[in-house]
Design an enzyme around this catalytic site. Structure first.
Site, short mmCIF file in Angstrom:
data_model
loop_
_atom_site.label_atom_id
_atom_site.label_comp_id
_atom_site.label_asym_id
_atom_site.label_seq_id
_atom_site.Cartn_x
_atom_site.Cartn_y
_atom_site.Cartn_z
N GLU A 460 84.28 76.22 -43.50
CA GLU A 460 84.57 77.93 -43.33
C GLU A 460 85.07 77.92 -41.89
O GLU A 460 84.54 77.33 -40.95
CB GLU A 460 83.38 78.36 -43.50
CG GLU A 460 83.57 79.89 -43.17
CD GLU A 460 82.49 81.01 -43.34
OE1 GLU A 460 81.12 80.46 -43.69
OE2 GLU A 460 82.47 82.23 -43.20
N ASN A 515 87.51 83.99 -43.30
CA ASN A 515 86.83 85.32 -43.33
C ASN A 515 87.89 86.40 -42.93
O ASN A 515 89.00 86.44 -42.16
CB ASN A 515 85.83 85.51 -42.26
CG ASN A 515 84.73 84.68 -42.59
OD1 ASN A 515 83.76 85.07 -43.30
ND2 ASN A 515 84.50 83.57 -41.79
N GLU A 547 87.12 84.92 -47.83
CA GLU A 547 85.95 85.39 -47.83
C GLU A 547 85.78 86.82 -47.68
O GLU A 547 86.38 86.98 -46.40
CB GLU A 547 84.99 84.73 -46.79
CG GLU A 547 84.83 83.12 -47.28
CD GLU A 547 83.43 82.53 -46.43
OE1 GLU A 547 82.91 83.07 -45.72
OE2 GLU A 547 83.47 81.27 -46.79
N ASP A 577 81.29 87.20 -49.72
CA ASP A 577 80.67 86.57 -48.69
C ASP A 577 79.21 87.40 -48.55
O ASP A 577 79.26 88.77 -48.69
CB ASP A 577 81.33 86.74 -47.47
CG ASP A 577 80.87 85.79 -46.25
OD1 ASP A 577 79.84 85.02 -46.50
OD2 ASP A 577 81.39 85.79 -45.14
N GLU A 634 74.00 80.16 -48.13
CA GLU A 634 74.47 80.00 -46.64
C GLU A 634 73.02 80.11 -45.91
O GLU A 634 71.79 80.48 -46.39
CB GLU A 634 74.81 81.61 -46.31
CG GLU A 634 76.36 81.93 -46.59
CD GLU A 634 76.90 83.09 -46.00
OE1 GLU A 634 76.22 84.32 -46.44
OE2 GLU A 634 77.72 83.29 -45.19
P1 C2E Z 1 79.74 84.65 -41.97
O1 C2E Z 1 81.18 84.74 -42.67
O2 C2E Z 1 78.75 84.81 -43.00
O3 C2E Z 1 79.71 83.40 -41.25
C1 C2E Z 1 78.53 82.41 -41.21
C2 C2E Z 1 77.85 82.81 -39.95
O4 C2E Z 1 76.47 82.28 -40.14
C3 C2E Z 1 78.35 82.27 -38.96
O5 C2E Z 1 78.13 82.79 -37.54
C4 C2E Z 1 77.69 80.76 -38.63
O6 C2E Z 1 77.75 80.16 -37.47
C5 C2E Z 1 76.42 81.12 -39.09
N1 C2E Z 1 75.49 80.11 -39.65
C6 C2E Z 1 75.83 79.26 -40.46
N2 C2E Z 1 74.85 78.31 -40.56
C7 C2E Z 1 73.82 78.94 -40.10
C8 C2E Z 1 72.31 78.64 -40.22
O7 C2E Z 1 71.81 77.71 -40.46
N3 C2E Z 1 71.61 79.43 -39.61
C9 C2E Z 1 71.96 80.59 -38.73
N4 C2E Z 1 71.17 81.25 -38.08
N5 C2E Z 1 73.36 80.88 -38.85
C10 C2E Z 1 74.20 79.98 -39.51
P2 C2E Z 1 79.16 83.26 -36.84
O8 C2E Z 1 80.36 82.29 -36.61
O9 C2E Z 1 78.62 83.73 -35.75
O10 C2E Z 1 80.02 84.33 -37.43
C11 C2E Z 1 79.42 85.56 -37.78
C12 C2E Z 1 80.10 86.45 -38.58
O11 C2E Z 1 81.36 86.90 -38.17
C13 C2E Z 1 80.66 85.68 -39.84
O12 C2E Z 1 79.54 85.64 -40.79
C14 C2E Z 1 81.87 86.49 -40.05
O13 C2E Z 1 81.55 87.74 -40.76
C15 C2E Z 1 82.40 87.04 -38.69
N6 C2E Z 1 83.80 85.89 -38.62
C16 C2E Z 1 83.50 84.79 -37.87
N7 C2E Z 1 84.82 84.31 -37.85
C17 C2E Z 1 85.72 85.40 -38.48
C18 C2E Z 1 87.15 85.44 -38.52
O14 C2E Z 1 87.79 84.94 -38.06
N8 C2E Z 1 87.56 86.78 -38.95
C19 C2E Z 1 86.50 87.69 -39.37
N9 C2E Z 1 87.05 88.81 -39.96
N10 C2E Z 1 85.52 87.43 -39.32
C20 C2E Z 1 84.70 86.36 -38.77
MG MG Z 2 78.36 84.67 -44.65
MG MG Z 3 82.04 83.89 -44.16
#
Ligand code: C2E
Ligand code: MG
Ligand code: MG
Length: 706
Positions: A460, A515, A547, A577, A634
């Site tokens: 991802e 995403n 996603e 997602d 997730e």
């Molecule tokens: P998401 O799409 O649900 O991405 C998964 C989030 O959960 C990611 O946070 C990831 O670092 C985190 N995660 C993965 N494994 C674990 C785990 O075991 N425990 C915990 N506590 N967290 C975990 P991140 O990278 O901070 O991203 C947060 C959200 O921001 C993402 O949720 C997604 O909705 C958004 N996002 C990130 N990158 C993009 C992007 O390029 N475009 C868009 N539109 N949204 C993005």
């Molecule tokens: Mg997610």
């Molecule tokens: Mg995601």
């Protein structure tokens, strides 16, 4: 001077002189009212005004002369040569036209003065031609000195009058000075000219009938001249009223929005200023309200600009009809509206806000579909949060931005705290814009692993922003900001392009998941953009998975479905997602052709201790199986969580236990190691690794479970 005065008083019939003077004064006044129009117009209009001015001036001078001549030596037996009399009229009208036209060629003092001088010469030419038309039985003597003085007076004062008029076209300030100069030119020439003219009559004492006939003739000339002046005055008045009307129309256009007819930004500013001044005097309060539509862009993009225009017009009509005294509304531009309300009691303001909200929340029919515009409303109060209009509008604007980014509040009242929050968001928005152009962004990848055989099935892509002063800012902080100001479109395209080209160049033949925000999904260009990126990067469409969250797809189901179908037609997969964190509607799963369900990590968190959570997970997994959609869990952080999910038959997993989000370099390094260890362990190299190592298992432990 004495000679001239005695000529006026002794040789003239006084009431005829008065009639001539009235003629001269009124005619000159009309001439000077008309003349500026010939300066300020162009082309045929200019010629028309010049002609009308010349006719008026010529007739004024000519009639003044002949009326005065009727009163000259009334006891003498006189007559007029008809040809010379008519020629004298032609001379003065033509001369006046040439003078007026010359003075209007250029806005230059020399042209004005020369034109005036020619005008003066034409008065003199008329006068002396008229004198030759004057037939009298007697001996005539001419005094050359007075002739020259009379011509000098006509030339100098006409030039003066023209110069004054041309200099004051805009405000007509020195009208009386110009009038005095013109009257002096005409009257001065006449009486000085008459002083130069000495006649010793050979026959005297005309009959009473002749005397009356001369007076009747004087009155007739005056009558005809008055008719001409009347025509000129009418033209002038019609023109002035037309100009006033068009000026009023122009002013209306300048102060109103052409589409909705509401007052515009300029008008709003003026009104606000006036209402604040009144409030300062009367010690009452004023609310400044900024309004921004929530779904205008959507309507414009999906149903066309005419539907958008129609929405604005309907809202404007509603706003106008709901306002009462002390309330004003305006359209500031685009989908931004504003209102001002003066009040004493907070209850009045509350009632106004309720009415205002109704305007935007009441459904309307657009292209046959019921639509709700929805609006974010920000409010700042005078004098509570400011006394200067600019500051008040700015604060209302900040409050509106706060309302926009806050789903629960459609109306937001400005206070210091809100101001700081919004300012901070704006600061971040600016910094983010810079980060996009200056390369402050990067993409990390987190593996998605099969819980059945431990194989990596995808990565991802997760956006990362390293702020120069604040360090890493989480996407949950900056994505909403980018969504609010539209930056997400550029940002999203960048991530897609980056992820696709990374997938081609490095990532093994697995999927790459990107995403997509709700705002991107509403962009009709999205499918075309994805297609282009796939072509540019060379990534096989089946390797890309987008996603989407449930909130994003249900915003406008019909449109989302249309876009998703177009994307799927390219061969690109779609994952749902964060399932379970929002509506979790079965209808969403039934309606949209998802290729994967991603179970939100909040469920995984409570899986161990909470029976209900476990039951829900089981139900979702069963649902996935019956719909034939694989489920990815997730946020797997511990071995227990993973074992439980495996036992329940969950297809795939993602979480810190299986791998932290890591940069491409880190993944490359890890890949080097893993070829040696053949491990599916979490990346030891990842810069995002949690400091809380105790919860996490070793690579060997995972391998054992896998
Ligand atoms: P998401 O799409 O649900 O991405 C998964 C989030 O959960 C990611 O946070 C990831 O670092 C985190 N995660 C993965 N494994 C674990 C785990 O075991 N425990 C915990 N506590 N967290 C975990 P991140 O990278 O901070 O991203 C947060 C959200 O921001 C993402 O949720 C997604 O909705 C958004 N996002 C990130 N990158 C993009 C992007 O390029 N475009 C868009 N539109 N949204 C993005
Ligand atoms: Mg997610
Ligand atoms: Mg995601």
């Amino acid at each position: 001077m004495m000679a001239i005065l005695s000529c006026i008083t002794t040789e003239h019939n006084l009431w005829v002189v008065v009639l001539a003077a009235i003629m001269c004064l009124s005619g000159s006044a009309v001439t000077l009212r008309l003349q500026p129009r010939s300066f300020s117009t162009k082309g045929t209009q200019k010629i028309g005004w010049q002609f009308l001015t010349a006719i008026t001036a010529g007739c004024t001078i000519w009639s003044t002369h002949f009326i005065a001549m009727m009163g000259h030596q009334p006891t003498l037996n006189i007559s007029f040569d008809p040809v010379l009399t008519i020629i004298s009229l032609i001379i003065v009208v033509t001369g006046a036209y040439v003078g007026i036209a010359l003075s209007g060629i250029k806005n230059n003092r020399i042209f004005h003065a020369t034109g005036g001088a020619i005008f003066g010469l034409s008065i003199a030419a008329m006068h002396y031609t008229g004198m030759f038309a004057y037939k009298i039985v007697g001996l005539v003597e001419w005094n050359q000195f007075y002739i020259l003085v009379s011509i000098g007076i006509a030339v100098i004062f006409s030039a003066l009058s023209f110069t004054i008029t041309a200099k004051n076209i805009e405000d007509n300030k020195h009208f009386l000075s110009a009038l005095a100069a013109l009257v002096t030119a005409i009257v001065g020439l006449h009486f000085t000219g008459m002083t130069a003219f000495k006649v010793s009559p050979l026959t005297v004492n005309v009959s009473e009938i002749d005397f009356l006939a001369k007076q009747a003739l004087a009155l007739s000339i005056a009558g005809v001249a008055v008719l001409i002046l009347g025509t000129s005055i009418s033209s002038y008045l019609i023109d002035r009223s037309l100009r006033t009307d068009s000026h009023a129309e122009l002013r209306k256009m300048a102060l109103h929005d052409s589409l909705t007819g509401l007052p515009n930004r300029t008008s709003f500013g003026e009104k606000l200023h006036q209402m604040i001044e009144e409030a300062k005097e009367n010690k009452h309060k004023v609310a400044i309200i900024c309004i921004d539509l929530n779904r205008f862009k959507e309507v414009n993009d999906s149903r066309g600009h005419s539907a958008g225009d129609q929405m604005l017009k309907i809202l404007a009509g509603r706003m106008l009809s709901m306002t009462t005294e002390g309330e004003h509304v305006a359209r500031l531009g685009g989908d931004e509206f504003a209102a001002i309300k003066s009040f004493n009691d907070e209850k009045e303001l509350e009632a106004f806000c309720i009415r205002l909200q109704e305007v935007f929340d009441k459904p309307m029919l657009l292209t046959g579909l019921e639509t709700i515009a929805g609006a974010s409303i920000g409010l700042a109060q005078y004098p509570t949060v400011g006394t200067e209009t600019e500051l008040l509008v700015n604060n209302a604007d900040l409050a509106m931005f706060h309302a926009k980014s806050n789903f629960l509040e459609t109306i937001c009242f400005y206070d210091e705290k809100i101001g700081n929050v919004v300012r901070e968001r704006r600061h971040l928005a600016d910094a983010l814009q810079n980060a996009i152009s200056e390369g402050g962004l990067s993409v990390n990848y987190q593996r998605q692993t099969s819980l059945i055989d431990g194989e990596i099935c995808g990565y991802e892509a997760l956006l990362r922003w390293n702020h120069p002063e604040r360090g890493n800012i989480p996407p949950s902080d900056f994505i909403p900001i980018a969504e609010d100001n539209g930056l997400i479109i550029t940002l999203g395209e960048w991530v897609l392009r980056q992820a696709c080209s990374d997938a081609v160049s490095w990532l093994p033949m697995t999927k790459v998941a990107v995403n997509i925000s709700a705002v991107q999904l509403m962009d009709p260009q999205l499918p075309r953009q994805i297609h282009q990126i796939l072509i540019d990067t060379g990534l096989a469409p089946h390797r890309l998975e987008l996603e989407l969250t449930e909130t994003a797809v249900i915003k406008d189901k019909t449109r989302s479905l249309h876009t998703i179908r177009q994307i799927k037609a390219l061969g690109v997969g779609i994952a749902l997602d964060d399932f379970g964190s929002g509506y979790s509607s079965l209808d969403t799963l039934r309606t949209f052709p998802f290729d994967k369900i991603k179970l939100d990590r909040t469920f995984i968190d409570g899986v161990k201790h909470d029976k209900q959570t476990k039951a829900i997970i089981r139900a979702v997994l069963a649902l996935g199986r019956s719909l034939d959609i694989p489920v990815l869990a997730e946020g797997i952080e511990t071995l227990e969580q993973m074992e439980l999910l495996q036992a329940e038959g969950c297809n795939e997993g993602q979480g810190y236990l299986l791998g932290y989000p890591a940069s491409l370099d880190e993944l490359t390094a890890e890949a080097g190691e893993s070829t040696i260890t053949q491990s599916i362990s979490n990346s030891e190299t990842s810069s995002e690794k949690s400091s809380d190592q105790s919860k996490l298992l070793t690579a060997e432990q995972i391998r054992t479970t896998g």
